[in-house]
Design an enzyme around this catalytic site. Structure first.
Site, PDB file in Angstrom:
ATOM      1  N   GLY A 184       0.796  -1.229   0.000  1.00 28.76           N
ATOM      2  CA  GLY A 184       0.000   0.000   0.000  1.00 28.76           C
ATOM      3  C   GLY A 184       0.821   1.269   0.000  1.00 28.76           C
ATOM      4  N   SER A 185       2.135   1.169  -0.282  1.00 27.38           N
ATOM      5  CA  SER A 185       2.941   2.396  -0.196  1.00 27.38           C
ATOM      6  C   SER A 185       2.630   3.345  -1.352  1.00 27.38           C
ATOM      7  CB  SER A 185       4.436   2.081  -0.119  1.00 27.38           C
ATOM      8  OG  SER A 185       4.938   1.632  -1.345  1.00 27.38           O
ATOM      9  N   ASN A 186       2.377   2.818  -2.543  1.00 28.02           N
ATOM     10  CA  ASN A 186       2.002   3.702  -3.657  1.00 28.02           C
ATOM     11  C   ASN A 186       0.613   4.291  -3.441  1.00 28.02           C
ATOM     12  OD1 ASN A 186       4.026   3.901  -5.972  1.00 28.02           O
ATOM     13  ND2 ASN A 186       4.114   1.739  -5.436  1.00 28.02           N
ATOM     14  N   LEU A 222      -1.795  -7.861  -9.495  1.00 28.20           N
ATOM     15  CA  LEU A 222      -0.992  -8.679 -10.408  1.00 28.20           C
ATOM     16  C   LEU A 222      -1.794  -9.378 -11.502  1.00 28.20           C
ATOM     17  CD1 LEU A 222       1.343 -10.286  -7.704  1.00 28.20           C
ATOM     18  CD2 LEU A 222       1.734  -8.239  -9.083  1.00 28.20           C
ATOM     19  N   ASN A 257      -1.315   1.869 -14.115  1.00 28.01           N
ATOM     20  CA  ASN A 257      -0.534   0.919 -13.321  1.00 28.01           C
ATOM     21  C   ASN A 257       0.865   1.476 -13.149  1.00 28.01           C
ATOM     22  OD1 ASN A 257       0.101  -1.609 -12.025  1.00 28.01           O
ATOM     23  ND2 ASN A 257       1.213  -2.189 -13.877  1.00 28.01           N
ATOM     24  N   HIS A 308       4.898   0.166 -12.638  1.00 28.47           N
ATOM     25  CA  HIS A 308       5.759  -1.012 -12.760  1.00 28.47           C
ATOM     26  C   HIS A 308       7.183  -0.594 -12.380  1.00 28.47           C
ATOM     27  CE1 HIS A 308       6.869  -4.977 -14.196  1.00 28.47           C
ATOM     28  NE2 HIS A 308       7.938  -4.402 -14.723  1.00 28.47           N
ATOM     29  N   ASP A 354       1.616  -5.092 -18.482  1.00 25.34           N
ATOM     30  CA  ASP A 354       2.636  -4.027 -18.561  1.00 25.34           C
ATOM     31  C   ASP A 354       2.813  -3.481 -19.975  1.00 25.34           C
ATOM     32  OD1 ASP A 354       3.150  -4.606 -15.841  1.00 25.34           O
ATOM     33  OD2 ASP A 354       4.543  -6.193 -16.417  1.00 25.34           O
ATOM     34  N   GLU A 382       8.926   5.687  -7.422  1.00 25.73           N
ATOM     35  CA  GLU A 382       7.526   5.324  -7.654  1.00 25.73           C
ATOM     36  C   GLU A 382       6.596   6.282  -6.924  1.00 25.73           C
ATOM     37  OE1 GLU A 382       6.384   1.192  -7.380  1.00 25.73           O
ATOM     38  OE2 GLU A 382       8.464   0.566  -7.457  1.00 25.73           O
TER      39      GLU A 382
HETATM   40  C1  GRF Z   1       5.381  -1.580  -6.571  1.00 19.55           C
HETATM   41  O1  GRF Z   1       6.740  -1.867  -6.644  1.00 19.55           O
HETATM   42  C2  GRF Z   1       4.801  -1.426  -7.954  1.00 19.55           C
HETATM   43  O2  GRF Z   1       5.714  -0.923  -8.883  1.00 19.55           O
HETATM   44  C3  GRF Z   1       4.408  -2.831  -8.311  1.00 19.55           C
HETATM   45  O3  GRF Z   1       3.973  -3.414  -7.105  1.00 19.55           O
HETATM   46  C4  GRF Z   1       4.584  -2.753  -6.018  1.00 19.55           C
HETATM   47  C5  GRF Z   1       3.504  -2.309  -5.087  1.00 19.55           C
HETATM   48  O4  GRF Z   1       4.059  -1.779  -3.906  1.00 19.55           O
HETATM   49  N1  GRF Z   1       3.421  -2.853  -9.358  1.00 19.55           N
HETATM   50  P1  GRF Z   1       3.163  -1.047  -2.841  1.00 19.55           P
HETATM   51  O5  GRF Z   1       2.096  -2.027  -2.402  1.00 19.55           O
HETATM   52  O6  GRF Z   1       2.562   0.152  -3.485  1.00 19.55           O
HETATM   53  O7  GRF Z   1       4.099  -0.679  -1.731  1.00 19.55           O
END
Ligand code: GRF
Length: 185
Positions: free
Chosen positions: A8-10, A79, A96, A98, A139, A168
């Site tokens: 959940g960091s993004n 995924l 998305n 990546h 992707d 990111e």
């Molecule tokens: C990230 O590295 C993103 O690029 C990939 O999955 C990961 C998700 O990380 N698609 P988070 O859950 O957002 O920390």
């Protein structure tokens, strides 16, 4: 939308940027594909409502129902290929992120540490992240933006992943702002 192992960091980076007024949007909900996703806890701490929609029978219609009221979908650690009816319902409105410089090191099975291991095995001198539109292939959609960093001689997959993750968290809010602004012109 997050996957079973999403941290959940993004999502948190996007939600925080929305709260700071840096993205002309708000995160109305976080949908996970499994109940155990760590991203659900992060969302709840941020006061964002959460839903779990588990893939299986009638996944497309169930997702569409859950997404009622949303204008954009952001995938982060999700995924799977989205059902066609969901892609059709949000034309060019699904993004998305990546953790590589696509088209390099993308495609089925290229996620998490697999990506960074492949980058190191290929002897790349730079890596980074890509925010792209989502289509029915892994992707593969149009690239919105990329951010690059160096790959250093002593990098392990974890060290490289951490360097890319910093990018990111900048790239996703920036890309989302760009597509929303472009769309409202
Ligand atoms: C990230 O590295 C993103 O690029 C990939 O999955 C990961 C998700 O990380 N698609 P988070 O859950 O957002 O920390």
């Amino acid at each position: 939308m997050v996957g079973p192992r999403g941290r959940g960091s993004n999502m948190a980076a996007i939600a925080s940027a929305c709260l700071r007024g840096e993205i002309p949007a708000s995160v109305s909900m976080v949908i996970a594909s499994a109940a155990g996703s760590g991203a659900l806890d992060v969302a709840q701490q941020l006061g964002i409502s959460t839903k779990v929609v588990v893939p299986g029978e009638q996944y497309g219609p169930r997702l569409l129902e859950a997404l009622e009221g949303c204008d954009w979908l952001c995938l982060a650690g999700f995924l799977r290929i989205l059902p066609t009816e969901v892609l059709d319902h949000f034309p060019n409105r699904v993004l998305n992120i990546h953790p590589s410089l696509l088209p390099k090191f993308g495609g089925k099975g290229m996620y998490g540490h697999h990506v960074h291991e492949a980058v190191l095995a290929a002897g790349e001198s730079e890596s980074g992240c890509t925010v792209h539109l989502v289509n029915e292939r892994y992707d593969d959609g149009m690239i919105i933006l990329q951010k690059k960093c160096a790959v250093l001689p002593d990098d392990s997959p974890d060290v490289l992943a951490a360097r890319v993750l910093v990018l990111e968290h900048l790239a996703y809010p920036e890309a989302l702002t760009k597509v929303i602004r472009d769309r409202s012109r």
